[in-house]
Design an enzyme around this catalytic site. Structure first.
Site, mmCIF file in Angstrom:
data_model
loop_
_atom_site.group_PDB
_atom_site.id
_atom_site.type_symbol
_atom_site.label_atom_id
_atom_site.label_comp_id
_atom_site.label_asym_id
_atom_site.label_seq_id
_atom_site.Cartn_x
_atom_site.Cartn_y
_atom_site.Cartn_z
ATOM 1 N N GLU A 67 -12.590 28.224 -20.170
ATOM 2 C CA GLU A 67 -12.898 28.328 -18.746
ATOM 3 C C GLU A 67 -12.132 27.245 -17.986
ATOM 4 O O GLU A 67 -12.067 26.085 -18.415
ATOM 5 C CB GLU A 67 -14.407 28.119 -18.599
ATOM 6 C CG GLU A 67 -14.909 27.771 -17.237
ATOM 7 C CD GLU A 67 -16.330 27.242 -17.253
ATOM 8 O OE1 GLU A 67 -16.941 27.253 -16.171
ATOM 9 O OE2 GLU A 67 -16.818 26.834 -18.332
ATOM 10 N N TRP A 68 -11.527 27.625 -16.862
ATOM 11 C CA TRP A 68 -10.867 26.644 -16.019
ATOM 12 C C TRP A 68 -11.916 25.951 -15.164
ATOM 13 O O TRP A 68 -12.646 26.598 -14.417
ATOM 14 C CB TRP A 68 -9.810 27.279 -15.124
ATOM 15 C CG TRP A 68 -9.245 26.326 -14.115
ATOM 16 C CD1 TRP A 68 -9.527 26.264 -12.788
ATOM 17 C CD2 TRP A 68 -8.321 25.260 -14.373
ATOM 18 N NE1 TRP A 68 -8.831 25.246 -12.181
ATOM 19 C CE2 TRP A 68 -8.079 24.602 -13.139
ATOM 20 C CE3 TRP A 68 -7.674 24.807 -15.522
ATOM 21 C CZ2 TRP A 68 -7.221 23.516 -13.030
ATOM 22 C CZ3 TRP A 68 -6.810 23.717 -15.409
ATOM 23 C CH2 TRP A 68 -6.598 23.094 -14.173
ATOM 24 N N ASP A 76 -15.158 11.343 -29.558
ATOM 25 C CA ASP A 76 -13.878 10.825 -29.056
ATOM 26 C C ASP A 76 -13.995 10.611 -27.550
ATOM 27 O O ASP A 76 -13.187 11.104 -26.764
ATOM 28 C CB ASP A 76 -12.747 11.798 -29.381
ATOM 29 C CG ASP A 76 -11.364 11.197 -29.124
ATOM 30 O OD1 ASP A 76 -11.254 9.968 -28.971
ATOM 31 O OD2 ASP A 76 -10.381 11.962 -29.071
#
Length: 296
Positions: A94-95, A204
């Protein structure tokens, strides 16, 4: 026409049901290529790709995003498609139109607090074990997640010792430092603080992997997930900066830390420092040596 490699473009079209009509390069980290892609049906998506991506790496990242999303604590991009064919490996997400990064100058306390509370909720949601039911990667490096009974054992056997061997083999660390890390690994049960249940970790969490969406809501990206000690994510957030004090204050208010947590920050930064030694060498070896001297 799309600037995506033809094989990637064809694979994206097959997975998403519409061909890429246009693609604009965007930041996707230092390893992969990334683009904001407009599909022929008008949808806008994010596509990350690399011809030399390790087999299974994008599938593992997709699994990690879903694993984090299951906690319902912080937003992650929805996974739309994964390609694992050689030469056409990709991850389509998804953008999410970004606002500003989680404020790097100390302003914007409300988004910062939302992030801190969301991270506390993610950690509190927990994990079945110290480890994960599958291996994944951190950057381009393989990451074993075979569970261990304790956090100290997992940190030693699945993180510090394998990375130390990689760093020595690559010339980034000398044998004396490696021996010191091996000795430190044996002392971890006494250094890791009071026992805690496994937390659901991003793995991370530097500032580039945390953004704000257009509504000012925090979003986490590019995980290297596993069940572990919650102070690991917090230590990574402090390693390179980028998170305002309000984030840590909100976290501590919502999910108080065990006594001695400040003394463990550098200990839990040793893993990402070793990752950087393997990948980049340079001055990171000196940082590793300093941390090892402190705890050894």
């Amino acid at each position: 026409m799309s600037p995506l490699p033809p094989a990637v473009s064809a694979a994206v079209a097959a997975a998403l049901g519409a061909a890429p009509a246009d693609a604009v390069p965007v930041g996707g980290g230092s390893i992969n290529h990334a683009a904001r892609v407009t599909l022929a049906d008008g949808r806008t998506v994010f596509v990350k790709h690399h011809p030399g991506a390790p087999p299974g790496a994008f599938a593992a990242e997709a699994h990690g995003l879903a694993w984090l999303a299951a906690a319902g604590a912080l937003r992650t991009p929805e996974v739309l498609g994964v390609g694992e064919e050689p030469g056409a490996r990709f991850l389509a997400l998804e953008w999410i139109a970004p606002a500003t990064p989680v404020d790097r100058r100390g302003a914007g306390a409300t988004p910062a607090e939302r992030f801190g509370r969301g991270l506390a909720a993610l950690h509190r949601y927990g994990a079945p074990s110290f480890g994960l039911d599958r291996d994944n990667t951190i950057g381009p490096l393989p990451q074993s997640n075979t569970p261990c009974d304790t956090w100290a054992a997992f940190l030693a056997e699945r993180r510090l010792l394998p990375l130390t061997r990689m760093a020595v083999d690559g010339g980034g660390l000398g044998p004396a430092t490696a021996r010191a890390i091996e000795a430190l690994a044996g002392r971890l049960p006494d250094l890791c603080g009071p026992p805690e249940p496994p937390a659901r970790l991003h793995g991370d969490l530097w500032s580039g992997n945390a953004i704000l969406d257009a509504d000012g809501g925090p979003v986490i990206l590019d995980p290297a997930v596993h069940g572990g000690h919650r102070e690991v994510d917090l230590a990574m957030m402090r390693l390179f900066g980028g998170f305002p004090p309000a984030t840590f204050a909100a976290y501590a208010e919502d999910h108080p830390l065990a006594p001695g947590h400040e003394d463990r920050v550098e200990l839990f930064q040793l893993h990402p420092l070793l990752v950087h030694v393997v990948l980049f060498g340079g001055g990171y070896a000196a940082s590793v040596e300093r941390v090892v001297r402190r705890y050894a």
